[in-house]
Design a protein around this motif. Sequence first.
Motif, PDB file in Angstrom:
ATOM      1  N   MET A   1       1.494 -21.210  17.002  1.00  0.00           N
ATOM      2  CA  MET A   1       1.301 -21.352  18.441  1.00  0.00           C
ATOM      3  C   MET A   1       0.588 -20.112  18.997  1.00  0.00           C
ATOM      4  N   THR A   2      -0.419 -20.339  19.824  1.00  0.00           N
ATOM      5  CA  THR A   2      -1.174 -19.245  20.426  1.00  0.00           C
ATOM      6  C   THR A   2      -0.653 -18.952  21.826  1.00  0.00           C
ATOM      7  N   HIS A   3      -0.451 -17.684  22.119  1.00  0.00           N
ATOM      8  CA  HIS A   3       0.062 -17.252  23.420  1.00  0.00           C
ATOM      9  C   HIS A   3      -1.044 -16.572  24.217  1.00  0.00           C
ATOM     10  N   ASP A   4      -0.762 -16.284  25.471  1.00  0.00           N
ATOM     11  CA  ASP A   4      -1.741 -15.662  26.354  1.00  0.00           C
ATOM     12  C   ASP A   4      -1.899 -14.174  26.097  1.00  0.00           C
ATOM     13  N   ARG A   5      -0.868 -13.544  25.534  1.00  0.00           N
ATOM     14  CA  ARG A   5      -0.898 -12.085  25.365  1.00  0.00           C
ATOM     15  C   ARG A   5      -0.867 -11.677  23.907  1.00  0.00           C
ATOM     16  N   ASN A   6      -1.520 -10.551  23.648  1.00  0.00           N
ATOM     17  CA  ASN A   6      -1.496  -9.937  22.322  1.00  0.00           C
ATOM     18  C   ASN A   6      -0.649  -8.672  22.380  1.00  0.00           C
ATOM     19  N   VAL A   7       0.316  -8.566  21.485  1.00  0.00           N
ATOM     20  CA  VAL A   7       1.209  -7.400  21.457  1.00  0.00           C
ATOM     21  C   VAL A   7       1.118  -6.726  20.094  1.00  0.00           C
ATOM     22  N   LEU A   8       0.846  -5.434  20.100  1.00  0.00           N
ATOM     23  CA  LEU A   8       0.806  -4.630  18.883  1.00  0.00           C
ATOM     24  C   LEU A   8       2.055  -3.762  18.830  1.00  0.00           C
ATOM     25  N   VAL A   9       2.826  -3.884  17.759  1.00  0.00           N
ATOM     26  CA  VAL A   9       4.023  -3.067  17.544  1.00  0.00           C
ATOM     27  C   VAL A   9       3.701  -2.064  16.438  1.00  0.00           C
ATOM     28  N   VAL A  10       3.879  -0.778  16.718  1.00  0.00           N
ATOM     29  CA  VAL A  10       3.507   0.266  15.760  1.00  0.00           C
ATOM     30  C   VAL A  10       4.722   1.137  15.445  1.00  0.00           C
ATOM     31  N   THR A  11       4.910   1.405  14.164  1.00  0.00           N
ATOM     32  CA  THR A  11       5.947   2.343  13.733  1.00  0.00           C
ATOM     33  C   THR A  11       5.322   3.417  12.853  1.00  0.00           C
ATOM     34  N   SER A  12       5.902   4.599  12.874  1.00  0.00           N
ATOM     35  CA  SER A  12       5.454   5.680  11.996  1.00  0.00           C
ATOM     36  C   SER A  12       6.333   5.768  10.757  1.00  0.00           C
ATOM     37  N   ASP A  13       7.112   4.710  10.500  1.00  0.00           N
ATOM     38  CA  ASP A  13       7.956   4.629   9.314  1.00  0.00           C
ATOM     39  C   ASP A  13       7.339   3.639   8.326  1.00  0.00           C
ATOM     40  N   SER A  14       7.817   3.672   7.084  1.00  0.00           N
ATOM     41  CA  SER A  14       7.290   2.791   6.040  1.00  0.00           C
ATOM     42  C   SER A  14       7.805   1.374   6.207  1.00  0.00           C
ATOM     43  N   LEU A  15       6.894   0.410   6.143  1.00  0.00           N
ATOM     44  CA  LEU A  15       7.255  -1.007   6.169  1.00  0.00           C
ATOM     45  C   LEU A  15       7.181  -1.543   4.743  1.00  0.00           C
ATOM     46  N   SER A  16       8.342  -1.764   4.140  1.00  0.00           N
ATOM     47  CA  SER A  16       8.400  -2.227   2.761  1.00  0.00           C
ATOM     48  C   SER A  16       9.752  -2.891   2.541  1.00  0.00           C
ATOM     49  N   GLU A  17      10.053  -3.255   1.321  1.00  0.00           N
ATOM     50  CA  GLU A  17      11.360  -3.874   1.063  1.00  0.00           C
ATOM     51  C   GLU A  17      12.506  -2.895   1.281  1.00  0.00           C
ATOM     52  N   LYS A  18      12.209  -1.596   1.184  1.00  0.00           N
ATOM     53  CA  LYS A  18      13.194  -0.557   1.464  1.00  0.00           C
ATOM     54  C   LYS A  18      12.820   0.110   2.784  1.00  0.00           C
ATOM     55  N   MET A  19      13.607  -0.159   3.818  1.00  0.00           N
ATOM     56  CA  MET A  19      13.262   0.349   5.155  1.00  0.00           C
ATOM     57  C   MET A  19      14.439   1.084   5.781  1.00  0.00           C
ATOM     58  N   ALA A  20      14.121   2.147   6.533  1.00  0.00           N
ATOM     59  CA  ALA A  20      15.113   2.864   7.325  1.00  0.00           C
ATOM     60  C   ALA A  20      15.108   2.298   8.746  1.00  0.00           C
ATOM     61  N   GLY A  21      15.970   2.868   9.599  1.00  0.00           N
ATOM     62  CA  GLY A  21      16.192   2.340  10.937  1.00  0.00           C
ATOM     63  C   GLY A  21      14.946   2.115  11.771  1.00  0.00           C
ATOM     64  N   PRO A  22      14.026   3.101  11.896  1.00  0.00           N
ATOM     65  CA  PRO A  22      12.845   2.888  12.736  1.00  0.00           C
ATOM     66  C   PRO A  22      11.989   1.706  12.294  1.00  0.00           C
TER      67      PRO A  22
END
Length: 456
Positions: A1-22
């Motif tokens: 489904m396409t929405h009217d707005r585009n949202v970018l979520v950015v973290t300075s933590d690693s995104l992988s199978e092993k993740m910390a809180g941030p």
Amino acid sequence: MTHDRNVLVVTSDSLSEKMAGPAIRAFEIAKAVASVANVKLASTVHSTLSHDGLEIVDVSKVGLESLVEWADVLVFQGHLLSSHPWIKATDKIIVVDIYDPMHLEVLEQSRGRSFDDRVYISSATVGVLNDQILRADYMVCASEKQRDFWLGQMAGLGRINPATYDADTSLRGLIDVVPFGLPDAAPVQNKHAIKGAVAGIAATDKVILWGGGIYNWFDPITLIKAVEKLAERRPEVRLYFLGVKHPNPHVPTMQMAFDAKKLAEERGLLDRIVFFNEGWVPYDERADYLLDADVGVSTHLDHLETAFSFRTRILDYLWTSLPVVSTDGDTFAELIQKNSLGAVVPAGDVEALEAALELTLFDDEEHGRITARVAEFAELYKWDRVLQPLLDFCANGTRAADLNANVQIAAVAEIASLKARVADLETQTGGLHASASWRITAPLRAVTGAARRILK
């Protein structure tokens, strides 16, 4: 489904199978926001994560400029604005996630460094946060107590002004509470990960779980001493530290982790009563560990960071209906006491902690009552519930009233303050040699001049 707005979520933590809180928080935010907007999730450090229906990118491979250009709304945590200052000049709607008061953490984290280094790190971290607060169109934090804390900092920076006040006298439209959350799905254990799986821990042992990393603002030392005393009478007690090596390569192992392991080794407890998982548990496998525990524990030192912290590991305890034994002084300690979710003890009190652990572990009737209360209370912290203010803003939020009107109260106030300091120093240094007086006042004059140029 396409929405009217585009949202970018950015973290300075690693995104992988092993993740910390941030990283976990950014991942869950992105998944939830996808119900109201088109979403991309990005890591500025490293990303190998994938998820159906969600585009996850590694900024080091694709670049941040094109992602920001695509977005209508940018949601971030950490040092993004300080490492990419050009973002401040864009017209994007910026949401700052300040659930982690970093400037309080670094007071403990930097203790082993020189005093001058500590002053610099502390000042720099404050500057990073002030920069975010001055540019944010909307901010989210983890608790009402944190919100009060941040409101004070915002007031000092001039963000509480006639424009923001007139737009919303409660200021909920500028900063609101979005705590860490819990998955909607109940935890499922696919295998035993601790009991009967770790050498030295039997299937019938009582396991006390430390559910995250060991950082300098925590207190594993008192806990290890309490468990040592308890094990003398209750030999089936085991203490298991879930993670030592942080999955983000930029986060070093902290001194407290070394101290904890050294104490366990010196007392002859290591790999007999006290156990350390040297790695980090994959996010999707954490239930295997949590459901092998009998009590979740969170012990910390008595300092300022504690007062405004939000211990995210306790959310996993709630998710798996674990009774919680915690040190007093933080937000969760109040919730544990008020809702009878376990036991709260004074900081550094070995005897009190030992007694609380024994009662919670070995009084089967009380353990059952607490477990039922924890399961009921956990419903309040499901992700879809706690994220609602943020979802509403991502769908409908606009530029902050004062930023939209180009109100520069903070800058004006700062110039006035600096001018007063310059005048005061000039009075105090009137009797000094001219060159000495200039060395003292020149930095302030430079900053004042820069601020004036910014306002033009």
